[in-house]
Scaffold this active site. Structure first.
Site, short mmCIF file in Angstrom:
data_model
loop_
_atom_site.label_atom_id
_atom_site.label_comp_id
_atom_site.label_asym_id
_atom_site.label_seq_id
_atom_site.Cartn_x
_atom_site.Cartn_y
_atom_site.Cartn_z
N TYR A 296 32.45 -18.26 52.69
CA TYR A 296 33.93 -18.10 52.51
C TYR A 296 35.12 -17.81 53.34
O TYR A 296 35.06 -17.11 54.34
CB TYR A 296 34.28 -16.94 51.45
CG TYR A 296 33.24 -17.46 50.64
CD1 TYR A 296 32.53 -17.67 49.72
CD2 TYR A 296 32.60 -15.68 49.92
CE1 TYR A 296 31.53 -17.79 49.31
CE2 TYR A 296 32.18 -15.22 48.23
CZ TYR A 296 31.05 -16.14 48.40
OH TYR A 296 30.11 -16.35 47.42
N GLU A 368 33.82 6.84 36.63
CA GLU A 368 34.42 5.60 35.12
C GLU A 368 35.87 5.86 34.67
O GLU A 368 36.82 4.82 34.36
CB GLU A 368 33.53 5.54 34.26
CG GLU A 368 31.87 5.37 34.78
CD GLU A 368 30.84 5.25 33.74
OE1 GLU A 368 31.02 6.70 32.93
OE2 GLU A 368 30.55 4.45 33.38
#
Ligand SMILES: [Zn+2]
Ligand SMILES: [Zn+2]
Length: 388
Positions: A296, A368
């Site tokens: 990349y 979360e």
């Protein structure tokens, strides 16, 4: 001044979906279950859904009430080939595969944002492309989607993406204009000597000793050849050779990764590593085979888009929750989108006192509560870009 509400239903749905994906992780280009769920949810929202783009990629188009440009929001879907070491109800059910980079959260957050944006279609000028990408972890899924015509097919003019990280406090964002993440290349190196008896090294060419020389000498590319003000990393992640105490093996195989922030450093690293490996081996009568794998490029944020995203996030979440991130040596195939359209990539923190393991750790897990922030961030940026 917050303007966007993530309802308790959308937040709970994102947590449930993230846990379901976490329990059923899939490797790059094999995200069949994940892509199936994504396509089903997007279809249920009434969006125009396209599947099988760049392999398992899914794209959904939301058309606003007024004409205008098309922007894309990206989530990657793949997990890592490693075994999870968490004691949670949603622990991975797929042996040797783990969502240790938070891509499960990316999928859940982008679907949450799609739900909100679908309900805001009347305010939107132009179109939003929700891009669910395969194989970020080394497979180059972004490249595959681009090669499949992603940009031209959907007339995409801007790209935005975010990555969950535990090194940043939960609910805090980090970004910067210009280069944010490094380029990455990897290589396989085999030192070929001559095997023999461990007691008679003079009759052999010992690739273990030579490989040890190669490993330490190659670090001089970073410390002596690259400009000290230019970031560069060389890590040998694997070295394999030999079987027992008293046998000199015929060969030793090494695997390495290289990170940098400029094309000049990138090619100087390859040239230096190759030269030192070849000559160190030659000096010891061994040979070497170096197989270089370009990967990349640098992930560089468009300065205008980075300023725009920063302002939009600060308006929604407050200045204190949007930080200037230093460049990091990790890499991202979001870089390929940023090469072809103005783009911005940012980090979303999901770390707290109980979620301290870094991305790619076998016990990686997230707070979360960050999912709500991530949903709102995707939606905020998209609305700010399309509702003016
Ligand atoms: Zn990762
Ligand atoms: Zn990742």
């Amino acid at each position: 001044m917050p303007t966007l509400t993530v309802s308790p239903e959308i937040a709970a749905g994102a947590v449930a979906l993230r846990r379901d994906l976490h329990a059923h992780p899939e490797l790059g280009f094999a995200e069949h279950r994940t892509a199936g769920i994504v396509a089903e949810r997007l279809t249920a929202l009434g969006l125009e859904v396209h599947t099988g783009i760049g392999g398992t990629g899914v794209v959904a188009i939301l058309s606003g009430a007024q004409p205008g440009a098309t922007i894309m929001l990206r989530a990657d879907m793949d997990a890592l080939p490693m075994t999870e070491e968490n004691d949670v109800p949603y622990v991975s059910q797929n042996a040797g595969v783990t969502h240790a980079c938070g891509h499960d959260a990316h999928v859940a957050m982008l679907l949450g944002a799609a739900t909100i944006l679908r309900a805001s279609a009347a305010e939107i000028r132009g179109r939003i492309a929700f891009v669910f990408q395969p194989a970020e972890e080394g497979g180059g899924g972004a490249r595959a989607m681009l090669d499949d015509g992603l940009i031209a097919r959907f007339a995409i003019e801007r790209a935005y993406g975010q990555h969950i990280v535990t090194m940043v406090p939960s609910g805090v964002f980090g970004l910067r204009p210009g280069p944010l993440m490094a380029s990455v290349d990897s290589f396989d190196l085999v030192v070929e000597g001559r095997g023999g008896h461990g007691a008679m090294p003079n009759n052999a060419i010992d690739p273990v000793v030579i490989a040890a020389d190669v490993v330490t000498s190659m670090q001089r590319v970073v410390s002596r050849e690259i400009d000290p003000l230019e970031p560069a990393v060389l890590t040998i992640g694997a070295i394999n050779g030999g079987t027992t105490y008293n046998v000199i093996p015929p060969r030793v195989a090494l695997k390495g990764t290289v990170r940098s922030f400029s094309d000049a450093t990138r090619s100087a690293m390859e040239a230096g590593i190759r030269r030192i490996a070849e000559h160190t081996c030659a000096a010891a009568k061994a040979t070497c085979a170096l197989d270089w794998h370009p990967s990349y490029p640098v992930t560089a944020n468009d300065p205008t888009e980075a300023a725009f995203v920063r302002a939009a996030l600060a308006a929604e979440f407050g200045e204190a929750r949007v930080l200037e991130s230093p460049p990091v040596m990790g890499s991202e195939d979001f870089s390929y989108y940023a090469q072809v359209v103005p783009a911005c990539f940012w980090f979303l923190g999901a770390g707290d006192a109980t979620h301290t393991f870094p991305n790619h750790h076998p016990a990686f897990d997230i707070d979360e509560k960050a999912l709500v922030a991530g949903i709102a961030a995707y939606a905020t940026v998209a609305l700010a870009k399309t509702s003016r």
